[in-house]
Design an enzyme around this catalytic site. Structure first.
Site, PDB file in Angstrom:
ATOM      1  N   CYS A  33      49.154  25.836  20.345  1.00 38.87           N
ATOM      2  CA  CYS A  33      50.169  26.334  21.271  1.00 38.87           C
ATOM      3  C   CYS A  33      49.778  25.956  22.692  1.00 38.87           C
ATOM      4  O   CYS A  33      48.670  26.233  23.126  1.00 38.87           O
ATOM      5  CB  CYS A  33      50.280  27.849  21.139  1.00 38.87           C
ATOM      6  SG  CYS A  33      51.332  28.585  22.386  1.00 38.87           S
TER       7      CYS A  33
ATOM      8  N   CYS B 165      49.175  32.873  28.001  1.00 39.06           N
ATOM      9  CA  CYS B 165      49.773  33.971  27.244  1.00 39.06           C
ATOM     10  C   CYS B 165      48.837  35.161  27.091  1.00 39.06           C
ATOM     11  O   CYS B 165      49.213  36.288  27.355  1.00 39.06           O
ATOM     12  CB  CYS B 165      50.217  33.462  25.880  1.00 39.06           C
ATOM     13  SG  CYS B 165      50.679  34.737  24.725  1.00 39.06           S
TER      14      CYS B 165
ATOM     15  N   CYS C 142      46.519  35.106  22.177  1.00 42.26           N
ATOM     16  CA  CYS C 142      45.439  34.498  21.387  1.00 42.26           C
ATOM     17  C   CYS C 142      44.281  34.229  22.336  1.00 42.26           C
ATOM     18  O   CYS C 142      44.342  33.299  23.122  1.00 42.26           O
ATOM     19  CB  CYS C 142      45.880  33.151  20.831  1.00 42.26           C
ATOM     20  SG  CYS C 142      47.206  33.226  19.638  1.00 42.26           S
TER      21      CYS C 142
ATOM     22  N   CYS D  95      56.072  31.046  18.904  1.00 42.86           N
ATOM     23  CA  CYS D  95      54.714  31.568  18.872  1.00 42.86           C
ATOM     24  C   CYS D  95      54.041  31.172  17.559  1.00 42.86           C
ATOM     25  O   CYS D  95      54.622  31.310  16.483  1.00 42.86           O
ATOM     26  CB  CYS D  95      54.753  33.088  19.010  1.00 42.86           C
ATOM     27  SG  CYS D  95      53.181  33.863  18.674  1.00 42.86           S
TER      28      CYS D  95
ATOM     29  N   GLN E 234      51.708  47.642   9.057  1.00 42.70           N
ATOM     30  CA  GLN E 234      50.661  46.659   9.341  1.00 42.70           C
ATOM     31  C   GLN E 234      51.287  45.292   9.591  1.00 42.70           C
ATOM     32  O   GLN E 234      52.199  44.887   8.865  1.00 42.70           O
ATOM     33  CB  GLN E 234      49.694  46.571   8.161  1.00 42.70           C
ATOM     34  CG  GLN E 234      48.838  47.806   7.974  1.00 42.70           C
ATOM     35  CD  GLN E 234      47.656  47.847   8.925  1.00 42.70           C
ATOM     36  OE1 GLN E 234      47.481  46.955   9.747  1.00 42.70           O
ATOM     37  NE2 GLN E 234      46.856  48.889   8.818  1.00 42.70           N
TER      38      GLN E 234
ATOM     39  N   TYR F  83      43.951  59.857   8.799  1.00 41.44           N
ATOM     40  CA  TYR F  83      44.607  58.873   9.687  1.00 41.44           C
ATOM     41  C   TYR F  83      45.480  57.951   8.828  1.00 41.44           C
ATOM     42  O   TYR F  83      45.337  56.741   8.846  1.00 41.44           O
ATOM     43  CB  TYR F  83      43.580  58.048  10.471  1.00 41.44           C
ATOM     44  CG  TYR F  83      42.480  58.856  11.123  1.00 41.44           C
ATOM     45  CD1 TYR F  83      42.625  59.320  12.426  1.00 41.44           C
ATOM     46  CD2 TYR F  83      41.305  59.170  10.425  1.00 41.44           C
ATOM     47  CE1 TYR F  83      41.622  60.072  13.027  1.00 41.44           C
ATOM     48  CE2 TYR F  83      40.304  59.925  11.014  1.00 41.44           C
ATOM     49  CZ  TYR F  83      40.464  60.363  12.318  1.00 41.44           C
ATOM     50  OH  TYR F  83      39.470  61.095  12.894  1.00 41.44           O
TER      51      TYR F  83
ATOM     52  N   GLU G 277      47.884  62.831   9.118  1.00 41.25           N
ATOM     53  CA  GLU G 277      48.274  61.927  10.196  1.00 41.25           C
ATOM     54  C   GLU G 277      48.921  62.753  11.313  1.00 41.25           C
ATOM     55  O   GLU G 277      49.631  63.703  11.045  1.00 41.25           O
ATOM     56  CB  GLU G 277      49.249  60.889   9.613  1.00 41.25           C
ATOM     57  CG  GLU G 277      50.160  60.182  10.578  1.00 41.25           C
ATOM     58  CD  GLU G 277      49.450  59.274  11.570  1.00 41.25           C
ATOM     59  OE1 GLU G 277      48.544  58.511  11.170  1.00 41.25           O
ATOM     60  OE2 GLU G 277      49.803  59.354  12.763  1.00 41.25           O
TER      61      GLU G 277
ATOM     62  N   ASP H 248      40.712  55.853   8.303  1.00 43.41           N
ATOM     63  CA  ASP H 248      41.148  54.620   8.978  1.00 43.41           C
ATOM     64  C   ASP H 248      41.590  55.000  10.393  1.00 43.41           C
ATOM     65  O   ASP H 248      42.777  54.956  10.713  1.00 43.41           O
ATOM     66  CB  ASP H 248      42.313  53.986   8.191  1.00 43.41           C
ATOM     67  CG  ASP H 248      42.793  52.675   8.803  1.00 43.41           C
ATOM     68  OD1 ASP H 248      42.118  52.146   9.711  1.00 43.41           O
ATOM     69  OD2 ASP H 248      43.846  52.175   8.369  1.00 43.41           O
TER      70      ASP H 248
ATOM     71  N   CYS I   8      38.984  49.497  12.942  1.00 43.00           N
ATOM     72  CA  CYS I   8      39.461  48.364  13.753  1.00 43.00           C
ATOM     73  C   CYS I   8      38.604  48.198  15.000  1.00 43.00           C
ATOM     74  O   CYS I   8      38.932  47.434  15.895  1.00 43.00           O
ATOM     75  CB  CYS I   8      40.928  48.560  14.133  1.00 43.00           C
ATOM     76  SG  CYS I   8      41.232  50.085  15.022  1.00 43.00           S
TER      77      CYS I   8
HETATM   78  N1  SAH Z   1      45.960  53.951   7.544  1.00 47.82           N
HETATM   79  C1  SAH Z   1      47.182  53.570   8.197  1.00 47.82           C
HETATM   80  C2  SAH Z   1      47.187  53.727   9.714  1.00 47.82           C
HETATM   81  C3  SAH Z   1      45.917  53.502  10.460  1.00 47.82           C
HETATM   82  S1  SAH Z   1      46.117  53.426  12.201  1.00 47.82           S
HETATM   83  C4  SAH Z   1      47.576  52.172   7.801  1.00 47.82           C
HETATM   84  O1  SAH Z   1      46.753  51.408   7.320  1.00 47.82           O
HETATM   85  O2  SAH Z   1      48.741  51.826   7.938  1.00 47.82           O
HETATM   86  C5  SAH Z   1      45.454  54.965  12.719  1.00 47.82           C
HETATM   87  C6  SAH Z   1      46.417  56.110  12.567  1.00 47.82           C
HETATM   88  O3  SAH Z   1      45.751  57.296  13.018  1.00 47.82           O
HETATM   89  C7  SAH Z   1      47.689  56.012  13.407  1.00 47.82           C
HETATM   90  O4  SAH Z   1      48.789  56.171  12.549  1.00 47.82           O
HETATM   91  C8  SAH Z   1      47.575  57.177  14.404  1.00 47.82           C
HETATM   92  O5  SAH Z   1      48.829  57.770  14.688  1.00 47.82           O
HETATM   93  C9  SAH Z   1      46.698  58.134  13.668  1.00 47.82           C
HETATM   94  N2  SAH Z   1      45.915  59.098  14.470  1.00 47.82           N
HETATM   95  C10 SAH Z   1      45.408  58.940  15.704  1.00 47.82           C
HETATM   96  N3  SAH Z   1      44.642  59.999  16.047  1.00 47.82           N
HETATM   97  C11 SAH Z   1      44.661  60.850  15.000  1.00 47.82           C
HETATM   98  C12 SAH Z   1      44.045  62.115  14.732  1.00 47.82           C
HETATM   99  N4  SAH Z   1      43.264  62.696  15.642  1.00 47.82           N
HETATM  100  N5  SAH Z   1      44.266  62.690  13.538  1.00 47.82           N
HETATM  101  C13 SAH Z   1      45.057  62.105  12.612  1.00 47.82           C
HETATM  102  N6  SAH Z   1      45.662  60.912  12.813  1.00 47.82           N
HETATM  103  C14 SAH Z   1      45.474  60.284  13.981  1.00 47.82           C
END
Ligand code: SAH
Length: 460
Positions: A72, A78, A81, A164, A291, A320, A341, A390, A417
């Site tokens: 690109c 940008c 990337c 893109c 995702q 999460y 969540e 997560d 992440c």
């Molecule tokens: N496991 C999911 C999302 C992961 S992203 C997937 O793979 O699609 C992290 C997530 O944690 C988000 O949806 C965010 O809204 C949530 N989050 C952030 N802080 C939090 C907390 N203190 N308790 C519970 N969830 C939370």
């Protein structure tokens, strides 16, 4: 001591966490934007501190052997990337090293131990066109033409680009159609300085498995004129038109950087598109979180499921959980899954997705993991064989980790992440009765500096 605008010659020996090159002159560190490990460059000093300075690459004197021709032409301006000019294998090696360094430096794990337990990074065979979601700002260029593109680094001026390299190829004809439609019907692009004009952004989502496409305009107005010819033209687009299942608009009349409005209206078709990850189906609306790299997400969840090692008898907590993507993969193999969540809409989506797939063994709760879990543990004496987490980049709250440890699950699967907060949390868990068994980095975002990880901890 250097000062601003000095030009220095430096050899780049390392990569910073934002993809910048790092070089040293007599122990003084220079963080050089757009320079790569192995380059010898002339750099212009932008800002100095006591022990380091920020600089920008002005001229490459000797290019690194890791340099490749970027696909690109906008890759520098940008900012989407950060490392597109780097050979993909080297990108992956850099990400593996970044995870390992954080686990050593912040987690305190010995190098030899990590070498024994770390699995090679899961890389992509095709590291371009992997994103299923495109969000383009719409604006007007110097000549008064309506353009779609991206914001030039740290500004809000739009550089026109409809092609893109990270997005699904169908975004280009769709965007070009929208731009020509706006021109034909004299529909104004939004001007954020004057807070005038109609079309702010275009959102395009593609189901990589289902092939379905959603187009959503974000507008500074309560309605979109000419809905009929707009939709009719879109669904007639060659090759992609027949895949379009949903055309919507979302009203956002606020002066804000938040892109989407609070709600949306359907112009044509359904409120959502459907896609699947593995065997689990999901309904995705313009406002749902989903995702963005479905190919790698599938592999990541398979890995999480393998580490969870379920036999069908287990009670599993998925903290999460978002819209329940991991929870529902787990539900295929577990006796019972509980998802937690903080965003209520995500939990509503999770429940709907559970129903869509006919799962009766997945229950979802709204709230902060660090509040819901301790409360449920104290008041209801809840139980877990396996806990999956997560969390967002800031990692887990210590109250959450404390309760997880008290619940004594046999296994903890930590999906992350951000390897720095992962390392901090793994240290806590390993000081409190768990042993780190496996770490596998995943390249979910090729060409960027981001790296995901799946890790397995076992109760000692
Ligand atoms: N496991 C999911 C999302 C992961 S992203 C997937 O793979 O699609 C992290 C997530 O944690 C988000 O949806 C965010 O809204 C949530 N989050 C952030 N802080 C939090 C907390 N203190 N308790 C519970 N969830 C939370």
């Amino acid at each position: 001591m250097y000062k601003k605008n000095d030009i220095v010659t430096v050899t780049i020996t390392d990569i910073g966490s934002e993809g910048e090159g790092i070089g040293r002159i007599d122990g003084y560190a220079l963080f050089v934007k757009d320079a790569m490990v192995g380059d010898e460059v002339e750099a212009r000093i932008l800002k100095t501190k006591k022990n380091y300075a920020f600089a920008r690459c002005e001229k490459i004197i000797n290019p690194s052997t890791y340099r490749v021709e970027p696909v690109c032409k906008f890759h520098r301006s940008c900012g989407g990337c950060q490392i597109q000019a780097m050979d993909y294998q080297k990108q992956c090696a850099f990400k593996e090293q970044k995870v390992k360094n954080n686990l050593m430096r912040i987690g305190g794990f010995p190098e030899a131990f990590l070498d024994a337990i770390m699995e090679p990074i899961a890389y992509m065979d095709e590291p371009f066109h992997y994103r299923n979601k495109a969000l383009f700002p719409i604006g007007t260029d110097k000549n008064g033409e309506v353009v779609a593109g991206f914001y030039a680094g740290r500004t809000h001026s739009i550089i026109a680009n409809t092609q893109c390299a990270l997005l699904a190829p169908e975004t280009k004809p769709i965007l070009e159609y929208i731009l020509s439609f706006m021109k034909k019907y004299s529909i104004q692009a939004y001007d954020e300085v004057q807070h005038k004009g109609l079309v702010r952004h275009v959102l395009i989502r593609s189901g990589f498995t289902s092939g379905e496409i959603m187009v959503c305009l974000v507008i500074n107005g309560k309605s979109f004129p000419y809905v009929k010819p707009f939709a009719e033209g879109l669904i007639k687009l060659q090759d992609v038109g027949s895949r379009i299942k949903s055309i919507c608009f979302s009203t956002n009349m606020k002066k804000t950087n938040v892109i989407m409005g609070d709600s949306f209206q359907v112009i044509w078709g359904d409120e959502y598109i459907t896609d699947q990850i593995g065997d689990v189906k999901f309904q995705i609306s313009p406002l749902s979180f989903f995702q963005v790299n479905p190919v790698q997400t599938k592999r990541l969840y398979e890995q999480a499921l393998e580490y969870a090692n379920l036999t069908g008898e287990e009670t599993v907590w998925d903290l999460y959980c978002g819209i329940g993507t991991i929870s529902l993969s787990l539900a295929q193999k577990a006796k019972q899954v509980y998802g937690v969540e903080v965003i209520p809409q995500a939990i509503a989506d999770a429940k709907q997705n559970a129903e869509l797939n006919g799962f009766t063994n997945a229950e979802f709760m709204v709230g902060k993991a660090e509040e819901v879990l301790p409360k449920a543990y104290k008041e209801d004496a809840i139980y877990a064989d396996v806990i999956v987490v997560d969390p967002p980049r800031k990692g887990c709250d210590e109250r959450c980790l404390e309760t997880m440890v008290s619940m004594q699950p046999k296994r903890i699967v930590y999906v992350s992440c951000d390897s720095a907060t992962l390392a901090r949390d793994l240290k806590y868990l390993c000081e409190n009765g768990y042993k780190l068994e496996k770490v596998r980095p995943f390249d979910l975002f090729p060409m960027t500096v981001h790296v995901e990880c799946v890790t397995l901890l076992q109760k000692i």
